[in-house]
Design an enzyme around this catalytic site. Structure first.
Site, mmCIF file in Angstrom:
data_model
loop_
_atom_site.group_PDB
_atom_site.id
_atom_site.type_symbol
_atom_site.label_atom_id
_atom_site.label_comp_id
_atom_site.label_asym_id
_atom_site.label_seq_id
_atom_site.Cartn_x
_atom_site.Cartn_y
_atom_site.Cartn_z
ATOM 1 N N ASP A 208 0.850 -1.194 0.000
ATOM 2 C CA ASP A 208 0.000 0.000 0.000
ATOM 3 C C ASP A 208 0.884 1.242 0.000
ATOM 4 O OD1 ASP A 208 -2.279 1.511 0.074
ATOM 5 O OD2 ASP A 208 -2.606 1.304 2.223
ATOM 6 N N ASN B 77 -10.305 -2.537 -5.891
ATOM 7 C CA ASN B 77 -9.540 -1.654 -6.784
ATOM 8 C C ASN B 77 -10.190 -1.641 -8.159
ATOM 9 O OD1 ASN B 77 -6.203 -2.792 -5.694
ATOM 10 N ND2 ASN B 77 -7.495 -1.162 -4.874
HETATM 11 C C1 FPP Z 1 -1.644 0.533 -3.321
HETATM 12 O O1 FPP Z 1 -1.287 1.811 -3.633
HETATM 13 C C2 FPP Z 1 -1.234 -0.430 -4.291
HETATM 14 C C3 FPP Z 1 -2.023 -1.007 -5.250
HETATM 15 C C4 FPP Z 1 -3.233 -0.462 -5.849
HETATM 16 C C5 FPP Z 1 -1.676 -2.320 -5.747
HETATM 17 C C6 FPP Z 1 -0.229 -2.656 -5.786
HETATM 18 C C7 FPP Z 1 0.327 -2.491 -7.131
HETATM 19 C C8 FPP Z 1 1.644 -2.467 -7.367
HETATM 20 C C9 FPP Z 1 2.664 -2.650 -6.345
HETATM 21 C C10 FPP Z 1 2.151 -2.215 -8.736
HETATM 22 C C11 FPP Z 1 1.917 -3.301 -9.715
HETATM 23 C C12 FPP Z 1 2.219 -4.653 -9.228
HETATM 24 C C13 FPP Z 1 2.748 -5.608 -9.993
HETATM 25 C C14 FPP Z 1 2.870 -6.983 -9.494
HETATM 26 C C15 FPP Z 1 3.237 -5.316 -11.333
HETATM 27 P P1 FPP Z 1 -2.428 2.902 -3.508
HETATM 28 O O2 FPP Z 1 -2.673 3.418 -4.893
HETATM 29 O O3 FPP Z 1 -3.613 2.349 -2.813
HETATM 30 O O4 FPP Z 1 -1.700 3.956 -2.618
HETATM 31 P P2 FPP Z 1 -2.403 5.080 -1.725
HETATM 32 O O5 FPP Z 1 -3.212 4.355 -0.681
HETATM 33 O O6 FPP Z 1 -1.231 5.822 -1.166
HETATM 34 O O7 FPP Z 1 -3.243 5.897 -2.672
#
Ligand code: FPP
Length: 261
Positions: A19, A67
């Site tokens: 996250d 998501n």
């Molecule tokens: C949370 O960040 C992360 C995600 C939505 C999913 C994780 C995705 C990755 C690590 C990148 C792609 C993965 C692979 C395997 C290629 P957020 O957007 O929720 O962060 P925030 O809470 O700070 O907005």
């Protein structure tokens, strides 16, 4: 750092809620997608550390059902493209590191060209015997349970499964995670104290480690720190610590069972 770890008490399965990509980008006045891009880089560092320390199972929450439903289409499409290029660019490194890739989640609902890439990567790494990297994609723990209950009901209706034979092991066999043990350690980055619909059945006795570090800044060393913290904990699975003597409650009169007010 690795030398500080006790080889006798290594976890078999580490799962991570990645996250903070958006916050990482926001703090730098960058667009969110750049945070995801850095997040994908971080994935590969952590996978390679897992392989180096001989961790058999690593499960990463890459894309939740929520998501998929709640983020803007442009962001979802970007995450799909990122996943495809992550797979394309990293299969060779996975093979060099003896890493096998698998997936959990309602993956049949992902776009066709993403599924093709996923199958290709799964197939290309099938023979690897080191770390199994499982990506949770279009995953939600409650929908996993719904799918398991539906499958069990079908077996009751059509295959003669008896209700009295449905036990915890039978439920485990119908989860997406049936091929792996439950996680020993769940790491969550970026400080939130939630489990966000991730592996709810499987984390019943899992140790939880939350770090304020945002996912794009997370590296193998930070996973080792989490493992070191895990090794300091005592896992009791609902029992008592070794050597704790039980109170002789049987001999107490009932009126003394509740402390006086
Ligand atoms: C949370 O960040 C992360 C995600 C939505 C999913 C994780 C995705 C990755 C690590 C990148 C792609 C993965 C692979 C395997 C290629 P957020 O957007 O929720 O962060 P925030 O809470 O700070 O907005």
């Amino acid at each position: 750092m690795y030398r500080r770890l006790d080889p006798e008490r290594m976890p078999h399965h580490v799962s991570i809620i990645m996250d903070g990509n958006g916050r990482w980008a926001g703090r730098r006045s960058l667009r969110r997608f750049l945070g995801h891009q850095q997040g994908a880089e971080a994935v590969q560092y952590v996978v390679e550390t897992a392989s180096r320390i001989g961790l058999p199972w690593l499960t990463l929450y890459a894309f939740s059902l929520e998501n998929n439903l709640k983020r803007p289409r442009t962001e979802v499409n970007f995450l799909m493209r990122l996943l495809k290029s992550y797979l394309t660019n990293n299969v060779k490194r996975m093979n060099d590191n003896n890493v096998r890739i698998r997936y959990i989640g309602r993956t049949a609902e992902l776009p066709e060209e993403v599924r093709e890439r996923m199958h290709w990567a799964e197939d290309a790494t099938r023979k690897n015997t080191g770390t199994t990297l499982t990506l949770a994609l279009n995953y939600g723990a409650r929908s996993e349970l719904v799918d398991a209950f539906r499958a069990l009901s079908r077996e009751v209706q059509h295959k003669g499964l008896r209700l009295e034979d449905i036990d915890e092991a039978e439920i485990h066999r119908h989860l997406y995670t049936s091929y792996m043990p439950d996680p020993d350690l769940l790491i969550r980055t970026s400080g939130e104290m939630r489990v966000s619909n991730f592996l709810l059945w499987q984390i019943a006795y899992t140790e939880i480690f939350v770090t304020d570090r945002l996912w794009p800044d997370f590296r193998g060393i930070h996973m080792l720190e989490a493992i070191e913290d895990y090794q300091r904990r005592e896992r009791r699975y609902g029992g008592l610590s070794d050597g704790t003597e039980s109170d002789d409650v049987e001999s107490l009169p009932t009126n003394q069972l509740v402390a006086g007010r």
